[in-house]
Design an enzyme around this catalytic site. Structure first.
Site, PDB file in Angstrom:
ATOM      1  N   PHE A  11       0.827  -1.214   0.000  1.00  0.00           N
ATOM      2  CA  PHE A  11       0.000   0.000   0.000  1.00  0.00           C
ATOM      3  C   PHE A  11       0.866   1.271   0.000  1.00  0.00           C
ATOM      4  CE2 PHE A  11      -2.302   2.829   3.223  1.00  0.00           C
ATOM      5  CZ  PHE A  11      -2.968   3.556   2.259  1.00  0.00           C
ATOM      6  N   ALA A  81       9.272  -3.014   3.353  1.00  0.00           N
ATOM      7  CA  ALA A  81       8.748  -4.389   3.358  1.00  0.00           C
ATOM      8  C   ALA A  81       8.509  -4.842   4.788  1.00  0.00           C
ATOM      9  CB  ALA A  81       9.734  -5.331   2.670  1.00  0.00           C
ATOM     10  N   GLU A  83       5.445  -7.417   7.298  1.00  0.00           N
ATOM     11  CA  GLU A  83       4.091  -7.884   7.583  1.00  0.00           C
ATOM     12  C   GLU A  83       3.464  -6.752   8.382  1.00  0.00           C
ATOM     13  OE1 GLU A  83       2.429 -10.513   6.615  1.00  0.00           O
ATOM     14  OE2 GLU A  83       4.082 -11.430   5.522  1.00  0.00           O
ATOM     15  N   THR A  99       9.971 -11.680   8.864  1.00  0.00           N
ATOM     16  CA  THR A  99      10.198 -10.563   7.925  1.00  0.00           C
ATOM     17  C   THR A  99      10.625  -9.285   8.646  1.00  0.00           C
ATOM     18  OG1 THR A  99       8.795 -11.375   6.156  1.00  0.00           O
ATOM     19  CG2 THR A  99       9.007  -8.991   6.336  1.00  0.00           C
ATOM     20  N   THR A 133       6.404   2.592  12.437  1.00  0.00           N
ATOM     21  CA  THR A 133       5.028   2.921  12.821  1.00  0.00           C
ATOM     22  C   THR A 133       4.971   3.618  14.175  1.00  0.00           C
ATOM     23  OG1 THR A 133       2.943   1.878  13.484  1.00  0.00           O
ATOM     24  CG2 THR A 133       4.904   0.546  13.720  1.00  0.00           C
ATOM     25  N   GLU A 135       2.901   2.693  16.302  1.00  0.00           N
ATOM     26  CA  GLU A 135       2.446   1.664  17.256  1.00  0.00           C
ATOM     27  C   GLU A 135       3.556   1.202  18.202  1.00  0.00           C
ATOM     28  OE1 GLU A 135      -0.154  -1.389  15.995  1.00  0.00           O
ATOM     29  OE2 GLU A 135      -1.161  -0.135  14.511  1.00  0.00           O
ATOM     30  N   ASN A 189      -2.188   5.214   7.890  1.00  0.00           N
ATOM     31  CA  ASN A 189      -2.366   5.726   6.526  1.00  0.00           C
ATOM     32  C   ASN A 189      -3.698   5.247   5.954  1.00  0.00           C
ATOM     33  OD1 ASN A 189       0.784   6.091   4.836  1.00  0.00           O
ATOM     34  ND2 ASN A 189       0.436   6.199   7.033  1.00  0.00           N
TER      35      ASN A 189
HETATM   36  P1  NAD Z   1       1.538  -3.711   3.141  1.00  0.00           P
HETATM   37  O1  NAD Z   1       1.228  -4.923   3.960  1.00  0.00           O
HETATM   38  O2  NAD Z   1       0.472  -3.103   2.309  1.00  0.00           O
HETATM   39  O3  NAD Z   1       2.770  -4.021   2.161  1.00  0.00           O
HETATM   40  C1  NAD Z   1       3.900  -4.728   2.575  1.00  0.00           C
HETATM   41  C2  NAD Z   1       4.690  -5.120   1.329  1.00  0.00           C
HETATM   42  O4  NAD Z   1       5.875  -5.806   1.769  1.00  0.00           O
HETATM   43  C3  NAD Z   1       3.939  -6.078   0.404  1.00  0.00           C
HETATM   44  O5  NAD Z   1       4.083  -5.661  -0.933  1.00  0.00           O
HETATM   45  C4  NAD Z   1       4.623  -7.422   0.635  1.00  0.00           C
HETATM   46  O6  NAD Z   1       4.603  -8.266  -0.501  1.00  0.00           O
HETATM   47  C5  NAD Z   1       6.040  -6.977   0.990  1.00  0.00           C
HETATM   48  N1  NAD Z   1       6.753  -7.973   1.812  1.00  0.00           N
HETATM   49  C6  NAD Z   1       6.304  -8.584   2.930  1.00  0.00           C
HETATM   50  N2  NAD Z   1       7.225  -9.462   3.371  1.00  0.00           N
HETATM   51  C7  NAD Z   1       8.286  -9.361   2.540  1.00  0.00           C
HETATM   52  C8  NAD Z   1       9.571  -9.986   2.498  1.00  0.00           C
HETATM   53  N3  NAD Z   1       9.930 -10.909   3.399  1.00  0.00           N
HETATM   54  N4  NAD Z   1      10.415  -9.658   1.502  1.00  0.00           N
HETATM   55  C9  NAD Z   1      10.069  -8.721   0.572  1.00  0.00           C
HETATM   56  N5  NAD Z   1       8.869  -8.117   0.554  1.00  0.00           N
HETATM   57  C10 NAD Z   1       7.991  -8.426   1.538  1.00  0.00           C
HETATM   58  O7  NAD Z   1       2.146  -2.662   4.171  1.00  0.00           O
HETATM   59  P2  NAD Z   1       1.986  -1.069   4.188  1.00  0.00           P
HETATM   60  O8  NAD Z   1       0.730  -0.725   4.893  1.00  0.00           O
HETATM   61  O9  NAD Z   1       2.251  -0.537   2.843  1.00  0.00           O
HETATM   62  O10 NAD Z   1       3.195  -0.682   5.168  1.00  0.00           O
HETATM   63  C11 NAD Z   1       4.501  -0.477   4.648  1.00  0.00           C
HETATM   64  C12 NAD Z   1       5.447  -0.164   5.796  1.00  0.00           C
HETATM   65  O11 NAD Z   1       5.013   1.005   6.485  1.00  0.00           O
HETATM   66  C13 NAD Z   1       5.537  -1.265   6.851  1.00  0.00           C
HETATM   67  O12 NAD Z   1       6.870  -1.353   7.277  1.00  0.00           O
HETATM   68  C14 NAD Z   1       4.635  -0.769   7.973  1.00  0.00           C
HETATM   69  O13 NAD Z   1       5.083  -1.271   9.224  1.00  0.00           O
HETATM   70  C15 NAD Z   1       4.837   0.725   7.863  1.00  0.00           C
HETATM   71  N6  NAD Z   1       3.693   1.556   8.311  1.00  0.00           N
HETATM   72  C16 NAD Z   1       2.427   1.311   7.842  1.00  0.00           C
HETATM   73  C17 NAD Z   1       1.386   2.148   8.238  1.00  0.00           C
HETATM   74  C18 NAD Z   1      -0.019   1.955   7.721  1.00  0.00           C
HETATM   75  O14 NAD Z   1      -0.936   2.628   8.189  1.00  0.00           O
HETATM   76  N7  NAD Z   1      -0.266   1.083   6.753  1.00  0.00           N
HETATM   77  C19 NAD Z   1       1.638   3.207   9.100  1.00  0.00           C
HETATM   78  C20 NAD Z   1       2.939   3.409   9.564  1.00  0.00           C
HETATM   79  C21 NAD Z   1       3.965   2.590   9.146  1.00  0.00           C
HETATM   80  O1  DAU Z   2      -0.698   3.214  13.484  1.00  0.00           O
HETATM   81  C1  DAU Z   2      -0.053   2.739  12.331  1.00  0.00           C
HETATM   82  C2  DAU Z   2      -0.550   1.350  12.010  1.00  0.00           C
HETATM   83  O2  DAU Z   2      -1.852   1.492  11.450  1.00  0.00           O
HETATM   84  C3  DAU Z   2       0.364   0.599  11.055  1.00  0.00           C
HETATM   85  O3  DAU Z   2       1.611   0.396  11.651  1.00  0.00           O
HETATM   86  C4  DAU Z   2      -0.253  -0.753  10.666  1.00  0.00           C
HETATM   87  O4  DAU Z   2       0.559  -1.406   9.709  1.00  0.00           O
HETATM   88  C5  DAU Z   2      -1.627  -0.497  10.083  1.00  0.00           C
HETATM   89  O5  DAU Z   2      -2.256  -1.731   9.782  1.00  0.00           O
HETATM   90  C6  DAU Z   2      -2.487   0.298  11.062  1.00  0.00           C
HETATM   91  O6  DAU Z   2      -2.794  -0.499  12.225  1.00  0.00           O
HETATM   92  P1  DAU Z   2      -4.252  -0.493  12.884  1.00  0.00           P
HETATM   93  O7  DAU Z   2      -4.425  -1.738  13.661  1.00  0.00           O
HETATM   94  O8  DAU Z   2      -4.500   0.792  13.581  1.00  0.00           O
HETATM   95  O9  DAU Z   2      -5.146  -0.498  11.527  1.00  0.00           O
HETATM   96  P2  DAU Z   2      -6.495  -1.272  11.169  1.00  0.00           P
HETATM   97  O10 DAU Z   2      -6.998  -0.688   9.904  1.00  0.00           O
HETATM   98  O11 DAU Z   2      -6.320  -2.752  11.245  1.00  0.00           O
HETATM   99  O12 DAU Z   2      -7.471  -0.849  12.345  1.00  0.00           O
HETATM  100  C7  DAU Z   2      -7.779   0.528  12.582  1.00  0.00           C
HETATM  101  C8  DAU Z   2      -8.681   0.563  13.789  1.00  0.00           C
HETATM  102  O13 DAU Z   2      -9.937  -0.034  13.456  1.00  0.00           O
HETATM  103  C9  DAU Z   2      -8.153  -0.247  14.979  1.00  0.00           C
HETATM  104  O14 DAU Z   2      -8.503   0.419  16.182  1.00  0.00           O
HETATM  105  C10 DAU Z   2      -8.904  -1.567  14.883  1.00  0.00           C
HETATM  106  C11 DAU Z   2     -10.234  -1.164  14.288  1.00  0.00           C
HETATM  107  N1  DAU Z   2     -10.879  -2.156  13.418  1.00  0.00           N
HETATM  108  C12 DAU Z   2     -10.136  -2.762  12.458  1.00  0.00           C
HETATM  109  C13 DAU Z   2     -10.702  -3.703  11.612  1.00  0.00           C
HETATM  110  C14 DAU Z   2      -9.880  -4.401  10.564  1.00  0.00           C
HETATM  111  C15 DAU Z   2     -12.230  -2.427  13.555  1.00  0.00           C
HETATM  112  O15 DAU Z   2     -12.912  -1.849  14.436  1.00  0.00           O
HETATM  113  N2  DAU Z   2     -12.806  -3.354  12.728  1.00  0.00           N
HETATM  114  C16 DAU Z   2     -12.086  -4.022  11.771  1.00  0.00           C
HETATM  115  O16 DAU Z   2     -12.672  -4.896  11.078  1.00  0.00           O
END
Ligand code: NAD
Ligand code: DAU
Length: 352
Positions: A11, A81, A83, A99, A133, A135, A189
């Site tokens: 993403f 990259a 999980e 990972t 993150t 978190e 995000n």
């Molecule tokens: P995502 O799960 O959408 O994407 C993760 C990507 O990493 C995928 O394309 C997957 O194929 C790849 N990947 C996983 N394991 C791998 C491995 N062993 N080798 C190579 N590639 C691998 O995650 P995202 O939401 O895009 O988050 C990206 C980064 O940002 C992560 O490090 C996450 O901790 C951090 N982050 C995410 C959020 C959020 O809200 N999504 C917020 C803050 C920080």
């Molecule tokens: O804060 C940054 C983090 O935000 C990133 O590091 C993580 O990769 C990203 O997945 C995200 O984590 P959250 O657990 O906050 O995101 P999620 O979308 O899973 O959940 C957002 C909030 O909504 C959380 O309080 C849990 C709640 N939730 C989530 C799901 C999937 C629900 O109430 N119902 C649901 O079905």
């Protein structure tokens, strides 16, 4: 510059790569294992650009990573990259340990050896940017505080504990071995191309399918939402201009309760795509069992990046969530492939 991005089919990684190709002149190598969360269709708009290359590889694979560094000769590594889904980490933590911790360790070791072999000039500009993150800081329950860069780590879930571990490794490689690193810790995000296991895309797509909208516990948990393209811009700024060794918190100043977010999406959908039966989308909201160890509140103090690097979000939550819902409504192809898992079949065919 040559910028090696890990996790670029995810993403945030795909938003970073679209930004790098569309808004800069840099060359990009996307290193991604293509787990269930990796989707090359999120890069369709730039994948034919001559400055973009893709390598399907696991960041835990030291041989493959060493070769990728040697062949591409990165000036900057942006390491995304991971999980990333908290619920999956509760269900099965092993992939997260593998990972997020071992993968980051492997990359650090490969980067260390690569860095040692660089000329003084190249050494001067090299950076390893670790994307993390908010978190890792734990829960802000019962306080009005915000997370600053010096808030002590107190992760709650297997996911956040694995990310905290990786942050510590990155800083240790800087202090002990002199690897030039920068770290960013960002809040939640949202935006286009978000995999529908996370709250916002799940609610949008379930609502359109007339399915229940699952809200954990009482829905009063608070997250600080940032539009993904604002994050991508911040990451590029940090990777290219931040001082080595620094950490920046990135956030959207958008603290919202989950239930508010879900209701807002319902209102937008009522307006853009009213239900055929005349009911409001809110009638689909269903309170379900809470997430174990669920953190009540996250909120970022983003003053450091604003003051030092002159970054601030361009989207408000209202403008960003409107754009996001509209994107899901007008990108049915991407949505259908993700829902059916079809993009994975396409990847198998393309890269078998
Ligand atoms: P995502 O799960 O959408 O994407 C993760 C990507 O990493 C995928 O394309 C997957 O194929 C790849 N990947 C996983 N394991 C791998 C491995 N062993 N080798 C190579 N590639 C691998 O995650 P995202 O939401 O895009 O988050 C990206 C980064 O940002 C992560 O490090 C996450 O901790 C951090 N982050 C995410 C959020 C959020 O809200 N999504 C917020 C803050 C920080
Ligand atoms: O804060 C940054 C983090 O935000 C990133 O590091 C993580 O990769 C990203 O997945 C995200 O984590 P959250 O657990 O906050 O995101 P999620 O979308 O899973 O959940 C957002 C909030 O909504 C959380 O309080 C849990 C709640 N939730 C989530 C799901 C999937 C629900 O109430 N119902 C649901 O079905």
């Amino acid at each position: 510059m040559n910028i090696l991005v890990t996790g670029g089919a995810g993403f945030i990684g795909s938003a970073v790569i679209r930004y790098l190709i569309n808004e800069t002149n840099n060359n990009v190598l996307n290193v991604d294992k293509l787990t269930y969360a990796g989707n090359l269709e999120s890069l369709d708009t730039i994948s034919n650009n001559s400055r973009y290359q893709f390598l399907q590889a696991d960041i835990c694979d030291k041989v493959a990573m060493t070769k990728a560094f040697a062949d591409f000769e990165p000036d900057i590594v942006m390491h995304l990259a991971a999980e990333s889904h908290v619920d999956r980490s509760i269900d099965g933590p092993m992939d997260f340990i593998h990972t997020n911790i071992l993968g980051t360790y492997t990359l650090l070791e490969v980067a260390r050896v690569y860095y040692q072999g660089l000329s003084d000039d190249k050494k001067h500009s090299f950076k390893f940017h670790h994307i993390s993150t908010d978190e890792v800081y734990g829960d802000l329950e019962g306080t009005d505080d915000l997370f600053t860069e010096s808030t002590p780590y107190s992760p709650s879930s297997p996911y956040s504990a694995s990310k905290a571990s990786s942050d510590h490794l990155v800083r240790a490689w800087h202090r002990t071995y002199g690897l030039p690193v920068v770290v960013t810790n960002c809040s939640n995000n949202y935006g286009p191309y978000h995999f529908p296991e996370k709250l916002i895309p799940l609610v949008i797509l379930n609502a359109l399918d007339g399915k229940p909208l699952p809200v954990y516990g009482d829905g009063k948990q608070i997250r600080d939402w940032l539009y993904v393209e604002d994050h991508a811009r911040a990451l590029y700024l940090v990777a290219t201009t931040a001082k080595v060794g620094e950490t920046y918190n990135i956030g959207g100043h958008n603290e919202k309760q989950n239930i508010e977010v879900v209701k807002k999406i319902c209102q937008i959908l009522d307006d853009l795509k009213p239900r055929e039966d005349g009911d409001k989308y809110e009638s689909l909201i269903t309170f379900v069992k809470d997430r174990p160890g669920h953190d009540l509140r996250y909120a970022i103090d983003a003053r450091k990046i604003q003051q030092e690097l002159n970054w601030q979000p361009q989207e408000t939550f209202e403008s960003g969530i409107q754009k996001t819902v509209e994107w899901y409504l007008s990108n049915q192809g991407w949505v259908n492939h993700v829902k059916s898992g079809k993009y994975q079949h396409w990847v198998e065919k393309q890269y078998q």
